[in-house]
Design a protein around this motif. Structure first.
Motif, short mmCIF file in Angstrom:
data_model
loop_
_atom_site.label_atom_id
_atom_site.label_comp_id
_atom_site.label_asym_id
_atom_site.label_seq_id
_atom_site.Cartn_x
_atom_site.Cartn_y
_atom_site.Cartn_z
N PRO A 177 0.83 -1.22 0.00
CA PRO A 177 0.00 0.00 0.00
C PRO A 177 0.86 1.25 0.00
CG PRO A 177 -0.92 -1.62 1.50
CD PRO A 177 0.42 -2.17 1.04
N LEU A 178 0.49 2.18 -0.87
CA LEU A 178 1.28 3.39 -1.08
C LEU A 178 0.41 4.61 -0.80
CD1 LEU A 178 3.99 4.61 -2.34
CD2 LEU A 178 2.72 4.64 -4.51
N VAL A 179 0.94 5.53 0.00
CA VAL A 179 0.29 6.83 0.21
C VAL A 179 1.24 7.86 -0.39
CG1 VAL A 179 -0.67 8.47 1.87
CG2 VAL A 179 -0.79 6.00 2.33
N LEU A 180 0.79 8.52 -1.44
CA LEU A 180 1.67 9.36 -2.23
C LEU A 180 1.33 10.83 -2.06
CD1 LEU A 180 3.99 8.99 -4.33
CD2 LEU A 180 2.24 9.16 -6.11
N PHE A 181 2.37 11.62 -1.77
CA PHE A 181 2.23 13.07 -1.64
C PHE A 181 2.95 13.73 -2.82
CE2 PHE A 181 1.26 11.58 2.52
CZ PHE A 181 0.35 12.50 3.03
N PRO A 182 2.23 14.01 -3.91
CA PRO A 182 2.85 14.65 -5.07
C PRO A 182 2.98 16.15 -4.87
CG PRO A 182 0.53 14.28 -5.51
CD PRO A 182 0.80 13.71 -4.13
N LEU A 183 3.67 16.77 -5.78
CA LEU A 183 3.80 18.23 -5.74
C LEU A 183 2.45 18.93 -5.77
CD1 LEU A 183 6.81 18.85 -8.16
CD2 LEU A 183 6.86 18.69 -5.67
N ASP A 184 1.46 18.28 -6.36
CA ASP A 184 0.12 18.86 -6.43
C ASP A 184 -0.39 19.29 -5.06
OD1 ASP A 184 0.67 16.53 -8.22
OD2 ASP A 184 -1.01 17.37 -9.34
N VAL A 185 -0.05 18.50 -4.01
CA VAL A 185 -0.52 18.83 -2.67
C VAL A 185 0.57 19.51 -1.85
CG1 VAL A 185 0.03 16.53 -1.71
CG2 VAL A 185 -1.73 17.93 -0.64
N THR A 186 1.82 19.12 -2.03
CA THR A 186 2.86 19.70 -1.16
C THR A 186 3.05 21.19 -1.41
OG1 THR A 186 4.69 19.15 -2.67
CG2 THR A 186 4.07 17.49 -1.02
N MET A 187 2.74 21.65 -2.62
CA MET A 187 2.93 23.07 -2.93
C MET A 187 1.72 23.92 -2.53
SD MET A 187 5.25 23.15 -6.40
CE MET A 187 3.96 22.61 -7.50
N THR A 217 -6.65 15.19 2.27
CA THR A 217 -7.67 14.53 1.47
C THR A 217 -7.00 13.85 0.28
OG1 THR A 217 -9.31 16.21 2.04
CG2 THR A 217 -9.79 14.84 0.13
N GLY A 218 -7.39 12.60 0.01
CA GLY A 218 -6.83 11.88 -1.13
C GLY A 218 -7.84 10.90 -1.67
N ARG A 219 -7.46 10.21 -2.74
CA ARG A 219 -8.35 9.20 -3.30
C ARG A 219 -7.52 8.08 -3.91
NH1 ARG A 219 -10.73 11.43 -8.99
NH2 ARG A 219 -9.08 12.89 -9.55
N THR A 249 5.19 10.79 -13.80
CA THR A 249 4.25 9.91 -13.11
C THR A 249 2.85 10.08 -13.69
OG1 THR A 249 4.10 11.61 -11.39
CG2 THR A 249 5.49 9.70 -10.93
N TRP A 250 2.07 9.00 -13.62
CA TRP A 250 0.68 9.03 -14.05
C TRP A 250 -0.18 8.32 -13.01
CZ3 TRP A 250 -1.22 4.15 -14.36
CH2 TRP A 250 -0.34 3.10 -14.64
N ALA A 251 -1.46 8.64 -13.01
CA ALA A 251 -2.39 8.04 -12.04
C ALA A 251 -3.70 7.70 -12.75
CB ALA A 251 -2.66 9.01 -10.89
N ASP A 252 -4.19 6.48 -12.47
CA ASP A 252 -5.49 6.04 -12.98
C ASP A 252 -6.45 5.98 -11.78
OD1 ASP A 252 -7.71 4.83 -14.02
OD2 ASP A 252 -6.70 3.03 -14.74
N PHE A 253 -7.35 6.95 -11.70
CA PHE A 253 -8.27 7.03 -10.58
C PHE A 253 -9.53 6.19 -10.79
CE2 PHE A 253 -5.75 10.94 -10.31
CZ PHE A 253 -5.36 10.90 -8.97
N THR A 254 -9.57 5.43 -11.88
CA THR A 254 -10.74 4.59 -12.16
C THR A 254 -10.50 3.12 -11.89
OG1 THR A 254 -10.15 4.18 -14.49
CG2 THR A 254 -11.37 6.22 -13.99
N ALA A 286 -3.83 0.19 -5.44
CA ALA A 286 -3.16 -0.03 -4.15
C ALA A 286 -2.57 1.25 -3.59
CB ALA A 286 -2.04 -1.06 -4.33
N ALA A 287 -2.77 2.36 -4.28
CA ALA A 287 -2.21 3.63 -3.83
C ALA A 287 -3.32 4.60 -3.46
CB ALA A 287 -1.34 4.25 -4.93
N THR A 288 -2.96 5.53 -2.57
CA THR A 288 -3.81 6.67 -2.28
C THR A 288 -3.01 7.91 -2.62
OG1 THR A 288 -4.95 5.53 -0.48
CG2 THR A 288 -5.11 7.93 -0.52
N VAL A 289 -3.54 8.72 -3.53
CA VAL A 289 -2.85 9.93 -3.95
C VAL A 289 -3.48 11.12 -3.24
CG1 VAL A 289 -2.32 11.45 -5.90
CG2 VAL A 289 -2.27 8.96 -6.19
N MET A 290 -2.68 11.84 -2.47
CA MET A 290 -3.17 12.99 -1.74
C MET A 290 -3.34 14.19 -2.67
SD MET A 290 -3.82 12.19 1.31
CE MET A 290 -3.70 10.54 2.01
N SER A 291 -4.44 14.91 -2.48
CA SER A 291 -4.75 16.00 -3.40
C SER A 291 -4.99 17.33 -2.70
CB SER A 291 -5.99 15.66 -4.22
OG SER A 291 -7.10 15.38 -3.36
#
Length: 319
Positions: free
Chosen positions: A187-197, A258-260, A276-281, A286-291
């Motif tokens: 399981p991965l919880v990912l903090f991309p630049l989208d949220v950190t900035m 908040t993530g999904r 990096t790419w993300a498929d939210f469908t 197995a990952a949660t991308v923080m937004s």
């Protein structure tokens, strides 16, 4: 209080220093070890910086280990301040902490396998290139079973990169390692630049860190003052982010974020390595991308914990 056992895999770095100081200042977290990887600066400097931060925190029982000197396959790249190397002595003193002899990947693998046998999986806070973790996952099949989750600062989806336009630095520095980690099934919880900035620390926050009374707060304030992160042209207002500390903050106060779910991947070669790419469908994600982040809450957590006169964990043991 139940404490979350973690290993911090890191390439300090100012952001990394904030993350490590926050972890040491938080009684919710048990730091099992600090593993260094080449990234922002060469391994000799990231290792020296990690040792200095541990010494500054007074947590000299926590081992610090050297890991990978470079990426798995691609050529070496460093961060913006690579030429500076280790933190200058006048900003963060050496403190006398020396590295443990075990290789970082071996330590991660050994600790994870023991955790799997005990039924108490650990958390990895990945705040540098993912080389050490990728190596550990390949050492033995039991390693993945001993990792509850990997909380990773990495990636960029809607945001532009901060080392190259198409990629966030940690992933760009070793995209092949990121591919192994993202595809490991852990399981991965990912903090991309989208949220950190979204959360910007201003001069007032730096002053609060400096004036709070702790050695860690003063050192972090000095680092932030020396290496000014404010970029109004990019962020639209004064201030700069502390990307890596979000991984630790999430473990302490997940309600601030908040993530999904998503399936994430990385371009390992071609003209845009590290993209990096993300498929939210994908229902099997197995990952949660923080937004999103509660900016005020996150900044207050970081400043209040690090600026306190003594780390919270130490207060608890001496009360």
């Amino acid at each position: 209080m139940s404490r979350t056992p973690i290993i911090i895999d890191t390439d300090p770095g100012v952001d990394d220093a904030a993350a490590i100081l926050l972890a040491f200042a938080s009684p919710e977290i048990e730091v099992l070890g600090i593993t260094a990887v080449a990234g922002n600066v060469p391994l000799t400097a990231t290792l020296a910086n990690a040792c200095r931060i541990v010494a500054l925190s007074g947590r000299t029982e926590v081992p610090v280990m050297a890991g990978a000197e470079g990426p798995l396959l691609r050529e070496q790249v460093y961060g913006k301040y690579a030429a500076i190397g280790a933190f200058p002595e006048h900003l963060v003193g050496s403190g006398g902490v020396t590295p443990a002899p075990e290789h970082a990947a071996a330590f991660i693998a050994r600790t994870a396998r023991a955790a799997a046998e005990a039924g108490t999986p650990i958390t990895l806070c990945a705040i540098g290139p993912l080389t050490n973790i990728a190596l550990a996952l390949r050492l033995h099949p039991d390693v993945a079973r001993g990792i509850a989750r990997i909380v990773c600062m990495g990636g960029a989806f809607t945001a532009l990169g901060h080392r190259v336009p198409w990629a966030e630095f940690n992933v760009f520095a070793d995209p092949h390692a990121a591919g192994i980690v993202f595809g490991s099934g852990v399981p991965l919880v990912l903090f991309p630049l989208d949220v950190t900035m979204q959360a910007l620390f201003t001069a007032d926050h730096v002053a609060a860190l400096r004036d709070g009374g702790s050695a860690g707060g003063r050192a972090l304030a000095a680092l932030l003052s020396e290496y000014d992160r404010s970029d109004p042209a990019r962020y639209g207002r004064p201030g700069g982010p502390l990307h890596d500390a979000m991984t630790v903050a999430w473990l302490i106060a997940p309600d601030l974020f908040t993530g999904r779910p998503a399936r994430v991947g990385v371009e390992e070669g071609g003209t845009t390595p590290g993209h990096t790419w993300a498929d939210f469908t994908d229902p099997s994600a197995a990952a949660t991308v923080m937004s999103q982040v509660d900016e005020a809450g996150y900044i207050a957590l970081v400043v209040d914990r690090i600026a306190a006169r003594a780390p919270a964990a130490q207060k608890e043991t001496t009360a």
